[in-house]
Design a protein around this motif. Structure first.
Motif, mmCIF file in Angstrom:
data_model
loop_
_atom_site.group_PDB
_atom_site.id
_atom_site.type_symbol
_atom_site.label_atom_id
_atom_site.label_comp_id
_atom_site.label_asym_id
_atom_site.label_seq_id
_atom_site.Cartn_x
_atom_site.Cartn_y
_atom_site.Cartn_z
ATOM 1 N N GLU A 120 4.221 -11.859 4.364
ATOM 2 C CA GLU A 120 2.827 -11.266 4.099
ATOM 3 C C GLU A 120 3.045 -9.758 4.114
ATOM 4 O O GLU A 120 2.277 -9.125 3.017
ATOM 5 N N ALA A 121 3.616 -8.980 4.919
ATOM 6 C CA ALA A 121 3.651 -7.733 4.839
ATOM 7 C C ALA A 121 4.316 -7.116 3.895
ATOM 8 O O ALA A 121 3.791 -6.164 3.164
ATOM 9 N N ALA A 122 5.311 -7.828 3.197
ATOM 10 C CA ALA A 122 5.943 -7.318 1.943
ATOM 11 C C ALA A 122 5.230 -7.481 0.728
ATOM 12 O O ALA A 122 5.398 -6.759 -0.176
ATOM 13 N N ARG A 123 4.204 -8.232 0.893
ATOM 14 C CA ARG A 123 3.219 -8.496 -0.242
ATOM 15 C C ARG A 123 1.800 -7.909 -0.125
ATOM 16 O O ARG A 123 1.011 -8.032 -1.028
ATOM 17 N N ALA A 124 1.708 -7.204 1.192
ATOM 18 C CA ALA A 124 0.207 -6.800 1.364
ATOM 19 C C ALA A 124 -0.293 -5.944 0.326
ATOM 20 O O ALA A 124 -1.614 -5.648 0.231
ATOM 21 N N PHE A 125 0.477 -4.846 -0.345
ATOM 22 C CA PHE A 125 0.075 -4.010 -1.219
ATOM 23 C C PHE A 125 -0.200 -4.614 -2.949
ATOM 24 O O PHE A 125 -0.515 -3.962 -3.610
ATOM 25 N N GLU A 126 0.323 -5.967 -3.042
ATOM 26 C CA GLU A 126 0.106 -6.425 -4.203
ATOM 27 C C GLU A 126 -1.327 -6.600 -4.601
ATOM 28 O O GLU A 126 -2.079 -7.013 -3.951
ATOM 29 N N ARG A 127 -1.467 -6.503 -5.906
ATOM 30 C CA ARG A 127 -3.050 -6.987 -6.446
ATOM 31 C C ARG A 127 -3.326 -8.296 -6.487
ATOM 32 O O ARG A 127 -2.611 -9.077 -6.535
ATOM 33 N N GLY A 144 -11.719 -10.207 1.359
ATOM 34 C CA GLY A 144 -11.766 -9.650 0.205
ATOM 35 C C GLY A 144 -11.299 -10.119 -0.797
ATOM 36 O O GLY A 144 -10.886 -11.395 -0.947
ATOM 37 N N SER A 145 -11.121 -9.361 -2.015
ATOM 38 C CA SER A 145 -10.556 -9.759 -3.410
ATOM 39 C C SER A 145 -9.155 -9.671 -3.438
ATOM 40 O O SER A 145 -8.406 -10.293 -4.329
ATOM 41 N N GLY A 146 -8.627 -8.989 -2.396
ATOM 42 C CA GLY A 146 -7.149 -8.807 -2.315
ATOM 43 C C GLY A 146 -6.658 -7.416 -3.022
ATOM 44 O O GLY A 146 -5.860 -7.154 -3.544
ATOM 45 N N LEU A 147 -7.920 -6.635 -3.296
ATOM 46 C CA LEU A 147 -7.543 -5.468 -4.052
ATOM 47 C C LEU A 147 -7.438 -4.133 -3.128
ATOM 48 O O LEU A 147 -7.160 -3.040 -3.547
ATOM 49 N N GLY A 148 -8.073 -4.105 -2.008
ATOM 50 C CA GLY A 148 -8.249 -2.966 -1.122
ATOM 51 C C GLY A 148 -6.905 -2.281 -0.827
ATOM 52 O O GLY A 148 -6.799 -1.141 -1.150
ATOM 53 N N LEU A 149 -5.894 -2.835 -0.551
ATOM 54 C CA LEU A 149 -4.404 -2.362 -0.342
ATOM 55 C C LEU A 149 -3.844 -1.852 -1.513
ATOM 56 O O LEU A 149 -3.145 -0.729 -1.398
ATOM 57 N N ALA A 150 -4.174 -2.575 -2.719
ATOM 58 C CA ALA A 150 -3.493 -2.186 -4.042
ATOM 59 C C ALA A 150 -4.280 -0.725 -4.166
ATOM 60 O O ALA A 150 -3.607 0.304 -4.754
ATOM 61 N N ALA A 174 -2.596 2.987 -4.880
ATOM 62 C CA ALA A 174 -2.656 3.609 -5.980
ATOM 63 C C ALA A 174 -3.270 5.040 -5.601
ATOM 64 O O ALA A 174 -2.666 6.274 -6.441
ATOM 65 N N LEU A 175 -4.033 5.289 -4.802
ATOM 66 C CA LEU A 175 -4.679 6.369 -4.474
ATOM 67 C C LEU A 175 -3.804 7.207 -3.717
ATOM 68 O O LEU A 175 -3.529 8.628 -4.038
ATOM 69 N N VAL A 176 -3.094 6.973 -2.577
ATOM 70 C CA VAL A 176 -2.100 7.628 -2.184
ATOM 71 C C VAL A 176 -0.999 8.164 -2.965
ATOM 72 O O VAL A 176 -0.807 9.406 -2.893
ATOM 73 N N GLU A 177 -0.604 7.307 -3.802
ATOM 74 C CA GLU A 177 0.417 7.713 -4.996
ATOM 75 C C GLU A 177 -0.067 8.654 -5.834
ATOM 76 O O GLU A 177 0.720 9.794 -6.170
ATOM 77 N N SER A 178 -1.405 8.688 -6.065
ATOM 78 C CA SER A 178 -1.815 9.742 -6.986
ATOM 79 C C SER A 178 -1.945 11.095 -6.237
ATOM 80 O O SER A 178 -1.922 12.178 -6.861
ATOM 81 N N VAL A 223 2.314 5.182 1.411
ATOM 82 C CA VAL A 223 1.767 4.245 2.422
ATOM 83 C C VAL A 223 2.412 3.120 2.558
ATOM 84 O O VAL A 223 3.464 2.452 1.728
ATOM 85 N N GLY A 224 2.677 2.471 3.703
ATOM 86 C CA GLY A 224 3.282 1.453 4.237
ATOM 87 C C GLY A 224 2.731 0.829 5.539
ATOM 88 O O GLY A 224 1.902 1.335 6.057
#
Length: 175
Positions: free
Chosen positions: A114-121, A135-141, A145-149, A154-155
């Motif tokens: 689960e942790a390995a996939r947590a940031f997947e859309r 949620g929709s499963g978009l929050g961590l994605a 994206a925002l942190v990388e911008s 993030v991990g």
């Protein structure tokens, strides 16, 4: 539905690599605001703020609104995905040239898969969750994206029965 559309638009903008604001932002102020907001939304939960000594002032160059969204998503997730009575702590510190933000809980944690996939859309560890409790499963994605911008990373650090810590590392603002 409106929140889902807004989340998808945010991701589309990040995919296009649109430039973001580059203003000085105090990370401690962001964290304090996120904790305050979370306490208002979840008054029955214990949500704390910890500042850990480190070199320099935790300021970054970035878009304050988007960084608020990062912390808001992380702090909102913790009480949503942990049982009542579990403490959530937002930690702020500096390490070398970076500002660090952590959102930690002592809840049930996640399995390695689960942790390995947590940031997947659209990924949700518990697919049975309804839209009112999950949620929709978009929050961590969006967080990623925002942190990388902001040229950060993030991990997560979690395992079953050990809680979860989400760690955001952003380059500190230089004088």
């Amino acid at each position: 539905m409106g929140v889902l559309v807004e989340d998808l638009l945010t991701l589309a903008r990040m995919d296009e690599q649109r430039p973001i604001a580059r203003d000085r932002v105090g990370v401690l102020s962001l964290a304090a605001d996120a904790v305050h907001d979370a306490r208002v939304l979840a008054p029955d939960r214990t949500i704390g703020l910890a500042v850990i000594d480190g070199p320099g002032t935790p300021e970054v160059l970035g878009d304050e609104v988007r960084l608020c969204q990062v912390l808001g998503n992380l702090v909102d997730n913790a009480p949503r995905h942990t049982p009542a009575g579990i403490r959530v702590t937002v930690r702020v510190c500096t390490e070398a040239g970076d500002a660090l933000l952590e959102v930690a809980d002592s809840g049930p944690g996640m399995a390695a898969e689960e942790a390995a996939r947590a940031f997947e859309r659209f990924y949700r560890a518990d697919a049975s969750r309804t839209s009112t409790t999950g949620g929709s499963g978009l929050g961590l994605a969006i967080v990623q994206a925002l942190v990388e911008s902001h040229h950060g990373t993030v991990g997560d650090d979690t395992s079953r029965g050990r809680g979860a810590t989400f760690r955001v590392r952003l380059p500190r603002a230089r004088d």
